[in-house]
Design a protein around this motif. Structure first.
Motif, PDB file in Angstrom:
ATOM      1  N   MET A  31      49.050  36.827  15.898  1.00 50.02           N
ATOM      2  CA  MET A  31      48.758  35.434  15.532  1.00 50.02           C
ATOM      3  C   MET A  31      47.590  34.933  16.360  1.00 50.02           C
ATOM      4  SD  MET A  31      51.883  33.456  17.408  1.00 50.02           S
ATOM      5  CE  MET A  31      52.258  33.779  19.118  1.00 50.02           C
ATOM      6  N   PRO A  32      46.778  34.020  15.839  1.00 46.92           N
ATOM      7  CA  PRO A  32      45.599  33.575  16.582  1.00 46.92           C
ATOM      8  C   PRO A  32      45.930  32.781  17.841  1.00 46.92           C
ATOM      9  CG  PRO A  32      45.343  33.180  14.226  1.00 46.92           C
ATOM     10  CD  PRO A  32      46.761  33.575  14.443  1.00 46.92           C
ATOM     11  N   ILE A  33      46.800  31.747  17.755  1.00 39.45           N
ATOM     12  CA  ILE A  33      47.090  30.897  18.906  1.00 39.45           C
ATOM     13  C   ILE A  33      48.530  31.131  19.365  1.00 39.45           C
ATOM     14  CG2 ILE A  33      47.284  28.539  19.740  1.00 39.45           C
ATOM     15  CD1 ILE A  33      45.167  27.726  17.751  1.00 39.45           C
ATOM     16  N   LYS A  34      48.681  31.607  20.592  1.00 36.44           N
ATOM     17  CA  LYS A  34      50.023  31.862  21.121  1.00 36.44           C
ATOM     18  C   LYS A  34      50.518  30.705  21.981  1.00 36.44           C
ATOM     19  CE  LYS A  34      51.479  35.873  22.106  1.00 36.44           C
ATOM     20  NZ  LYS A  34      51.774  37.184  22.743  1.00 36.44           N
ATOM     21  N   SER A  35      49.606  30.033  22.662  1.00 35.82           N
ATOM     22  CA  SER A  35      49.968  28.842  23.440  1.00 35.82           C
ATOM     23  C   SER A  35      48.792  27.892  23.419  1.00 35.82           C
ATOM     24  CB  SER A  35      50.341  29.215  24.876  1.00 35.82           C
ATOM     25  OG  SER A  35      49.210  29.717  25.571  1.00 35.82           O
ATOM     26  N   LEU A  36      49.099  26.597  23.592  1.00 34.83           N
ATOM     27  CA  LEU A  36      48.075  25.573  23.444  1.00 34.83           C
ATOM     28  C   LEU A  36      48.313  24.474  24.477  1.00 34.83           C
ATOM     29  CD1 LEU A  36      45.717  24.699  21.492  1.00 34.83           C
ATOM     30  CD2 LEU A  36      47.447  23.418  20.227  1.00 34.83           C
ATOM     31  N   HIS A  37      47.235  24.032  25.106  1.00 34.05           N
ATOM     32  CA  HIS A  37      47.311  22.956  26.104  1.00 34.05           C
ATOM     33  C   HIS A  37      46.177  21.973  25.806  1.00 34.05           C
ATOM     34  CE1 HIS A  37      47.361  21.705  30.646  1.00 34.05           C
ATOM     35  NE2 HIS A  37      47.794  20.751  29.847  1.00 34.05           N
ATOM     36  N   ILE A  38      46.531  20.754  25.413  1.00 36.95           N
ATOM     37  CA  ILE A  38      45.555  19.738  25.024  1.00 36.95           C
ATOM     38  C   ILE A  38      45.579  18.603  26.041  1.00 36.95           C
ATOM     39  CG2 ILE A  38      44.896  18.068  23.242  1.00 36.95           C
ATOM     40  CD1 ILE A  38      46.277  19.871  21.191  1.00 36.95           C
ATOM     41  N   GLN A  39      44.387  18.218  26.513  1.00 34.61           N
ATOM     42  CA  GLN A  39      44.285  17.129  27.478  1.00 34.61           C
ATOM     43  C   GLN A  39      43.238  16.111  27.048  1.00 34.61           C
ATOM     44  OE1 GLN A  39      43.564  19.566  31.119  1.00 34.61           O
ATOM     45  NE2 GLN A  39      45.363  18.542  31.942  1.00 34.61           N
ATOM     46  N   HIS A  40      43.617  14.847  27.072  1.00 38.86           N
ATOM     47  CA  HIS A  40      42.706  13.703  26.936  1.00 38.86           C
ATOM     48  C   HIS A  40      41.986  13.656  25.585  1.00 38.86           C
ATOM     49  CE1 HIS A  40      43.733  13.354  31.065  1.00 38.86           C
ATOM     50  NE2 HIS A  40      42.907  14.279  31.501  1.00 38.86           N
ATOM     51  N   ILE A  41      42.723  13.899  24.512  1.00 35.84           N
ATOM     52  CA  ILE A  41      42.184  13.712  23.164  1.00 35.84           C
ATOM     53  C   ILE A  41      42.903  12.530  22.530  1.00 35.84           C
ATOM     54  CG2 ILE A  41      42.128  14.686  20.839  1.00 35.84           C
ATOM     55  CD1 ILE A  41      41.203  17.274  21.976  1.00 35.84           C
ATOM     56  N   ARG A  42      42.171  11.464  22.320  1.00 34.36           N
ATOM     57  CA  ARG A  42      42.706  10.197  21.789  1.00 34.36           C
ATOM     58  C   ARG A  42      43.924   9.758  22.612  1.00 34.36           C
ATOM     59  NH1 ARG A  42      39.766   8.799  17.219  1.00 34.36           N
ATOM     60  NH2 ARG A  42      38.868  10.553  16.057  1.00 34.36           N
ATOM     61  N   ASN A  43      45.101   9.618  21.974  1.00 37.44           N
ATOM     62  CA  ASN A  43      46.271   9.162  22.727  1.00 37.44           C
ATOM     63  C   ASN A  43      47.114  10.312  23.269  1.00 37.44           C
ATOM     64  OD1 ASN A  43      47.253  10.005  20.249  1.00 37.44           O
ATOM     65  ND2 ASN A  43      48.876   8.460  20.174  1.00 37.44           N
ATOM     66  N   VAL A  44      46.600  11.529  23.169  1.00 39.02           N
ATOM     67  CA  VAL A  44      47.292  12.704  23.709  1.00 39.02           C
ATOM     68  C   VAL A  44      46.744  12.975  25.111  1.00 39.02           C
ATOM     69  CG1 VAL A  44      47.760  15.159  23.426  1.00 39.02           C
ATOM     70  CG2 VAL A  44      47.671  13.669  21.423  1.00 39.02           C
ATOM     71  N   ALA A  45      47.531  12.598  26.126  1.00 39.28           N
ATOM     72  CA  ALA A  45      47.070  12.751  27.506  1.00 39.28           C
ATOM     73  C   ALA A  45      47.217  14.180  27.998  1.00 39.28           C
ATOM     74  CB  ALA A  45      47.848  11.799  28.417  1.00 39.28           C
ATOM     75  N   ASP A  46      48.381  14.776  27.749  1.00 37.49           N
ATOM     76  CA  ASP A  46      48.644  16.129  28.252  1.00 37.49           C
ATOM     77  C   ASP A  46      49.807  16.714  27.468  1.00 37.49           C
ATOM     78  OD1 ASP A  46      49.540  18.400  29.863  1.00 37.49           O
ATOM     79  OD2 ASP A  46      48.246  17.588  31.424  1.00 37.49           O
ATOM     80  N   VAL A  47      49.515  17.642  26.574  1.00 32.27           N
ATOM     81  CA  VAL A  47      50.536  18.242  25.712  1.00 32.27           C
ATOM     82  C   VAL A  47      50.413  19.754  25.753  1.00 32.27           C
ATOM     83  CG1 VAL A  47      51.078  18.687  23.278  1.00 32.27           C
ATOM     84  CG2 VAL A  47      50.958  16.346  24.107  1.00 32.27           C
TER      85      VAL A  47
END
Length: 363
Positions: free
Chosen positions: A1-17
């Motif tokens: 699979m292409p994405i096994k884990s994902l960490h998103i920071q500071h995109i719109r109202n998503v601070a740290d997911v």
């Protein structure tokens, strides 16, 4: 699979997911404004360093922050180990892309993470400007022929130079002929690759549309951007006076288009709103199927609010197509019940809920 884990920071109202997605189907639900689409934007940012909703980075970066960052473990090929991929973009314009500890170019990033977006704007593929359909074609050509990106860059350089000379109002004939020769050489090569791609796409599109919208004949026709009955260099010569007056080049692949015809008429004018949605869905699904056949690896589908775009019957059919492929899918919706009872028991489906930019597992 292409994405096994994902960490998103500071995109719109998503601070740290942080998210460990399914390799197949991921359903993300929540109220309007909760951050569902922002998660899709984060994945799109990971693959292209930009959002599919805005061209302004200041609108993407969370208020009060000076940068946004997305980090993932990405498996580029089936059976290959997952490797780290990180993308950071700052308000001052700086962009950093790192894969497996090395800096990579944006074209390499796009090849690494092939993305297909389906949202309310995707349906402009029929009704919108030719530039939208050129982007659709060029996505496919880019992922089917490695030489295309260099041709595209070369052509854009020559077109920019020719238009710059046209805006000056006077062009030395010898200099113009040099640029016209380069223009024609790039144009012919680009057009050949575009034509070949559309011919490859047609069988997948027709088969997909037959299941989604039976009984309606829809035809794809590629328009290269000039009348092929006349050599392009001759058209450039004959159109010079007009080009000088306008300040830009009127004929060439920068005006290419994909003509979608229904029963011999422009599909955008002939079909109902619901039928147009199904035609665009078939185009996107067919493009993913062709990508898999040519590259032996899946795409990543980002599908925003699917139930609101298709009625229940066709939503189910659409999901069945997704289920039959190997694509990794991220699908948002307000009501998760709208996507219940669709998937086979053996399909790997993960469900997540978003509340005020925070993510929780809903299984």
């Amino acid at each position: 699979m292409p994405i096994k884990s994902l960490h998103i920071q500071h995109i719109r109202n998503v601070a740290d997911v942080r998210l460990d997605p399914s390799p197949r189907i991921n359903i993300i639900h929540g109220d309007n404004g909760s951050g569902k689409t922002s998660l899709l934007e984060g994945i799109h940012f990971l693959g292209l360093t930009r959002s599919f909703r805005t061209t302004q980075i200041r609108h993407l970066v969370q208020s009060g922050q000076d940068a946004c960052l997305v980090f993932a473990q990405v498996q580029a090929l089936p059976g290959a180990p997952a490797l780290p991929l990180g993308v950071e973009r700052r308000l001052d314009g700086e962009v950093r892309v790192r894969h497996a500890g090395q800096s990579i170019e944006l074209s390499e990033l796009a090849q690494l993470l092939p993305l297909q977006v389906i949202d309310s704007d995707t349906f402009l593929l029929l009704e919108g400007s030719p530039s939208i359909r050129r982007q659709f074609i060029d996505w496919g050509v880019f992922h089917s022929d490695r030489s295309f990106i260099q041709l595209w860059r070369g052509f854009r350089r020559v077109l920019k130079q020719r238009n710059s000379l046209l805006k000056c109002g006077k062009i030395d004939p010898r200099l113009r002929r040099i640029w016209d020769q380069e223009f024609v050489a790039y144009a012919e090569q680009m057009t050949q690759l575009r034509e070949q791609y559309i011919e490859l796409l047609k069988p997948d599109f027709e088969a997909t549309l037959g299941r989604l919208l039976g009984g309606v004949a829809v035809e794809l026709r590629f328009s290269p951007g000039w009348d092929r009955k006349t050599p392009l260099d001759q058209l450039l010569e004959e159109g010079l006076a007009r080009d000088l007056k306008q300040g830009f080049t009127g004929a060439g692949p920068q005006r290419a288009d994909l003509r979608v015809r229904a029963d011999g008429h422009n599909a955008a004018e002939r079909l109902s709103r619901g039928q147009k949605k199904l035609v665009v869905s078939a185009l996107k699904l067919a493009q993913g199927a062709l990508f898999y056949r040519l590259n032996n690896r899946p795409c990543i589908y980002l599908i925003d609010d699917l139930p609101s775009e298709l009625d229940e019957q066709h939503c189910r059919l659409f999901c069945q197509f997704l289920e039959e492929t190997s694509n990794q899918c991220f699908i948002t919706c307000v009501d998760p019940a709208a996507l219940d009872g669709i998937w086979l028991p053996q399909t790997d489906v993960s469900r997540f809920r978003v509340d005020a930019g925070k993510l929780s597992h809903a299984d």
